[in-house]
Design an enzyme around this catalytic site. Structure first.
Site, short mmCIF file in Angstrom:
data_model
loop_
_atom_site.label_atom_id
_atom_site.label_comp_id
_atom_site.label_asym_id
_atom_site.label_seq_id
_atom_site.Cartn_x
_atom_site.Cartn_y
_atom_site.Cartn_z
N CYS A 1 0.99 -1.25 -0.05
CA CYS A 1 -0.11 0.06 -0.09
C CYS A 1 0.91 1.23 0.04
O CYS A 1 2.14 1.25 0.00
CB CYS A 1 -0.89 0.10 1.23
SG CYS A 1 -1.84 -1.55 1.50
N GLU B 1 4.03 -6.07 4.58
CA GLU B 1 3.67 -7.34 5.17
C GLU B 1 4.40 -7.78 6.52
O GLU B 1 5.24 -7.95 6.74
CB GLU B 1 4.07 -8.41 4.05
CG GLU B 1 3.64 -8.11 2.57
CD GLU B 1 1.71 -8.52 2.43
OE1 GLU B 1 1.14 -8.91 3.42
OE2 GLU B 1 1.25 -8.05 1.39
N ARG C 1 -4.62 0.84 -1.17
CA ARG C 1 -4.01 -0.50 -0.78
C ARG C 1 -4.17 -1.36 -2.24
O ARG C 1 -4.98 -1.20 -3.15
CB ARG C 1 -5.44 -1.24 -0.12
CG ARG C 1 -5.31 -2.46 0.45
CD ARG C 1 -6.44 -3.15 1.10
NE ARG C 1 -6.12 -4.55 1.53
CZ ARG C 1 -7.00 -5.62 1.59
NH1 ARG C 1 -8.09 -5.33 1.44
NH2 ARG C 1 -6.72 -6.81 2.26
N ASN D 1 1.70 -0.12 5.63
CA ASN D 1 1.93 -0.54 4.22
C ASN D 1 3.20 -1.31 4.60
O ASN D 1 4.07 -1.29 5.13
CB ASN D 1 2.84 0.76 3.67
CG ASN D 1 3.59 0.24 2.44
OD1 ASN D 1 3.44 -0.48 1.60
ND2 ASN D 1 4.59 1.00 2.28
N SER E 1 12.44 -11.16 -4.40
CA SER E 1 13.64 -10.77 -5.20
C SER E 1 14.94 -11.31 -4.28
O SER E 1 14.82 -11.69 -2.96
CB SER E 1 13.63 -9.17 -5.11
OG SER E 1 14.86 -8.56 -4.75
N GLY E 2 16.06 -11.33 -5.07
CA GLY E 2 17.27 -11.68 -4.49
C GLY E 2 18.22 -10.70 -3.78
O GLY E 2 19.24 -10.93 -3.60
N ILE F 1 -3.52 -8.20 -1.09
CA ILE F 1 -2.60 -9.17 -0.76
C ILE F 1 -3.13 -10.25 -0.23
O ILE F 1 -3.23 -11.62 -0.50
CB ILE F 1 -1.14 -8.86 -0.58
CG1 ILE F 1 -0.40 -7.71 -1.65
CG2 ILE F 1 -0.25 -10.23 -0.74
CD1 ILE F 1 -0.51 -8.47 -3.04
N ILE F 2 -3.28 -9.90 1.13
CA ILE F 2 -3.73 -10.94 2.21
C ILE F 2 -5.15 -10.40 2.61
O ILE F 2 -5.34 -9.31 2.90
CB ILE F 2 -2.85 -10.87 3.42
CG1 ILE F 2 -1.72 -11.70 2.76
CG2 ILE F 2 -3.29 -11.81 4.51
CD1 ILE F 2 -0.36 -11.72 3.89
N ASP G 1 -2.87 -8.98 8.37
CA ASP G 1 -1.82 -8.83 9.00
C ASP G 1 -2.10 -7.30 9.47
O ASP G 1 -1.28 -7.00 10.28
CB ASP G 1 -0.63 -9.01 8.28
CG ASP G 1 -0.42 -8.23 6.83
OD1 ASP G 1 -1.62 -7.96 6.31
OD2 ASP G 1 0.51 -8.07 6.40
#
Length: 645
Positions: free
Chosen positions: A2, A80, A53, A78, A364-365, A56-57, A103
């Protein structure tokens, strides 16, 4: 994922409620790209809270702002929280009753239970604001590594304004736009503006691992977490190897929670390949992977990405970036709010755009180089450490003055200046776009004079470096980069470019439990001689293909030098010779002319310097010359996508 925004007015009767609603609406709408699914606002006396928003969850139940049933505490959030289910269970034993499975509610209830210490219980990425009505207190917090951004300011009449992006704050009529000379100096040095600075005077970034309280006009910023600056020499290598494998798996597994499709960025490097390999172990369906390539062979890594995709049977897609993408520069610059010179924003944007066509979340790595000493500049610094054995008087009173007297362009001048420095100054010089040596020619007399009244940006770096007590240079550089380059450049780039296309990016290697564990390892486990990521490679041996483990490191680079010589050359020449540019008053146009002439003749590669100056001028035209900040029209470029079975 968000975007949040809001303000606390000093006098709740200073302006009509409708005016506040209009301002808050503008602050939210300008960051609609961060959350296209829903906008929510709440105005209660002196406080205004808003959010955009990206669901996602708990897609139906996680709307914000979210308020407790008692109506006393409200949150806009904003990020997770990956341990929210565990928090639910713990808080339920303490008498809390949850209305959603979001969450966001875990953050709200954690604050009700633990107060300011709620941040210690959160495992994830976040930037949030909580209004505590009984205390008339605003509480802001940012995650430990700095994955999510948060800007704030207090205006001249005492209004506190905050937002996920700087452009939200600029929508508030009390917020002024005046360039911060120290921040501009930092940008021209490093190519980005490090926390807690922002490009505008009086506007700050809340540093990673910090929270802020604002109550009755009083503002207090406090640190709650930091990267460990001390190592434990008594650790057992074999035991740590097993624990590292466990934490890597756990971190990836936690970031697979989602009510929407997810995938992964795959560059073909060690870090992203490891993430994909661990995802493949945890997921019942093929991992969706996304890669970027270039027509210029020396920058193309697709063969390595394809190797990994084939090994793990991923649902793989690619996009070839060609030089004609240079037309999107203005759009990308708009998303950063501040001058930003990392050229890899272009492939980062395109891989995000490609991923968003198929998923809503991508792993992402990023972070592996700061954890395991992966940057090639660490090896360069180690090669130059021998000069430290020369007497300081020789380096500072002979070598350095000699380099300063040599004419611009003299071969070896910059190298001589670099190795004459003390260790921290040498590193700062080596990672600078414009070094102190170049600034004497670059800065106008007025700008240089203004900076004498401010602390140089390098002081921030020296302060961070001084916190490391191990006596090891690699420990010092890892901590320094984790506090500056990681949040200021790498994570800023990933956040802005993924959010530009409404994609959530998650970074497993920056899980704070994993970071704390790895940071206490001796540096010799991370870098042995000139070999980097030693223990990381040992931990993933047999998991990631040997061809990936043994390949030379290649950064997420862009052939910007070739593009500047061709597709971008006319625009650079036109922009940097424009009277508007030459009259800004910060940079000596004559010196820029020298750089352009040398680069165009092929005498020196000044692509990084020219790109940095170009980005600053284009930023000035967007954020200073125009009263309104409008989103650029969406680009309509075509993409070349190739699926690999």
């Amino acid at each position: 994922m968000c975007g949040i925004a809001g303000f606390v007015a000093r006098d709740s009767d200073a302006s009509p409620r409708l005016d506040r609603a209009i301002v808050l609406d503008r602050m939210c709408r300008i960051i609609a790209h961060r959350g296209p699914d829903h906008q929510g606002t709440k105005i209660d006396r002196e406080v205004a809270l808003g959010m955009r928003r990206l669901s996602i969850i708990d897609l139906a139940g996680g709307q914000q702002p979210m308020t407790t049933p008692e109506g006393d505490v409200t949150v806009v959030f904003n990020g997770e929280i990956y341990n929210y289910r565990e928090l639910f269970k713990e808080l339920e034993t303490r008498g809390h009753h949850f209305r959603t499975r979001s969450d966001t509610e875990s953050v709200l209830r954690s604050y009700r239970e633990f107060g300011n210490d709620c941040v210690q219980h959160l495992r994830g990425m976040f930037a949030f604001a909580i209004w505590d009505a009984p205390l008339r207190k605003l509480f802001l917090a940012r995650d430990r590594a700095g994955e999510k951004p948060l800007y704030y300011t207090t205006t001249s009449v005492g209004t506190f304004v905050f937002g996920s992006e700087l452009k939200s704050l600029l929508e508030h009529p009390e917020v002024k736009r005046e360039i911060n000379p120290e921040a501009l100096d930092a940008y021209l040095t490093f190519g980005y503006v490090p926390d807690p600075l922002s490009i505008f005077k009086g506007i700050h970034k809340l540093p990673p691992g910090h929270f802020l309280t604002f109550s009755d006009g009083n503002l207090k910023v406090q640190q709650y977490w930091d990267f460990p600056a001390e190592t434990d020499e008594h650790l057992d290598y074999s035991e740590c190897l097993e624990e590292l494998r466990r934490l890597l798996k756990e971190s990836v597994r936690m970031r697979l929670m989602s009510d929407v499709p997810l995938g992964a960025f795959l560059s073909g490097g060690i870090d992203s390949s490891t993430i994909v390999a661990l995802m493949a172990q945890e997921m019942s369906e093929p991992v969706k992977t996304f890669s970027i390539g270039f027509v210029e062979d020396s920058y193309d890594e697709l063969k390595f990405a394809r190797l990994v995709a084939k090994r793990f049977g991923t649902d793989h897609r690619e996009l070839i970036v060609t030089p004609d993408v240079c037309h999107i520069i203005d759009e990308l610059l708009w998303h950063f709010d501040e001058p930003f010179a990392d050229q890899s924003v272009i492939p980062t944007y395109y891989v995000s755009k490609l991923a968003r066509e198929h998923v809503k979340v991508a792993l992402s790595g990023d972070g592996g180089d700061e954890l395991f000493a992966g940057y090639s500049r660490y090896a360069i610094d180690r090669k130059r450490q021998g000069f430290e054995h020369l007497p300081r008087v020789v380096r500072q009173r002979v070598m350095k003055p000699l380099s300063e007297r040599l004419p611009h362009g003299t071969r070896g001048r910059n190298y001589l200046y670099n190795v004459a420095q003390d260790p921290v100054e040498r590193y700062i010089d080596s990672i600078s776009v414009f070094t102190d040596l170049a600034k004497s020619d670059l800065y106008s007399e007025d700008f240089a004079g203004t900076l004498r009244r401010y602390h140089p940006a390098g002081l921030l770096y020296r302060e961070f470096a001084a916190r490391v007590r191990t006596g090891d240079s690699i420990d010092r550089l890892l901590y320094l980069d984790s506090k500056t380059y990681l949040p200021g450049d790498i994570l800023t780039k990933v956040d802005r470019m993924s959010m530009a296309v409404s994609l959530e990016a998650r970074v497993p290697l920056l899980d704070h439990v994993l970071v704390e564990f790895v940071s206490r390892m001796p540096s010799s486990w991370k870098m042995r001689g000139l070999e980097s990521k030693v223990i990381f490679k040992d931990a993933i041996k047999g998991l990631v293909p040997d061809e990936i483990l043994n390949r030379p490191k290649q950064g997420f680079g862009v052939p910007i030098g070739a593009w500047i010589n061709n597709q971008l050359r006319e625009r650079i020449d036109d922009t940097l010779s424009d009277p508007r540019t030459r009259q800004r008053g910060f940079i000596r146009p004559e010196y820029v002319d020298v750089l352009r002439a040398e680069h165009n003749r092929g005498r020196r590669d000044h692509s990084a310097a020219l790109w940095t100056v170009l980005m600053f001028e284009l930023w000035c035209r967007t954020y200073l010359d125009h009263a309104l900040i409008e989103s650029p029209s969406p680009t309509n470029e075509s993409t070349l996508v190739e699926s690999i079975p």
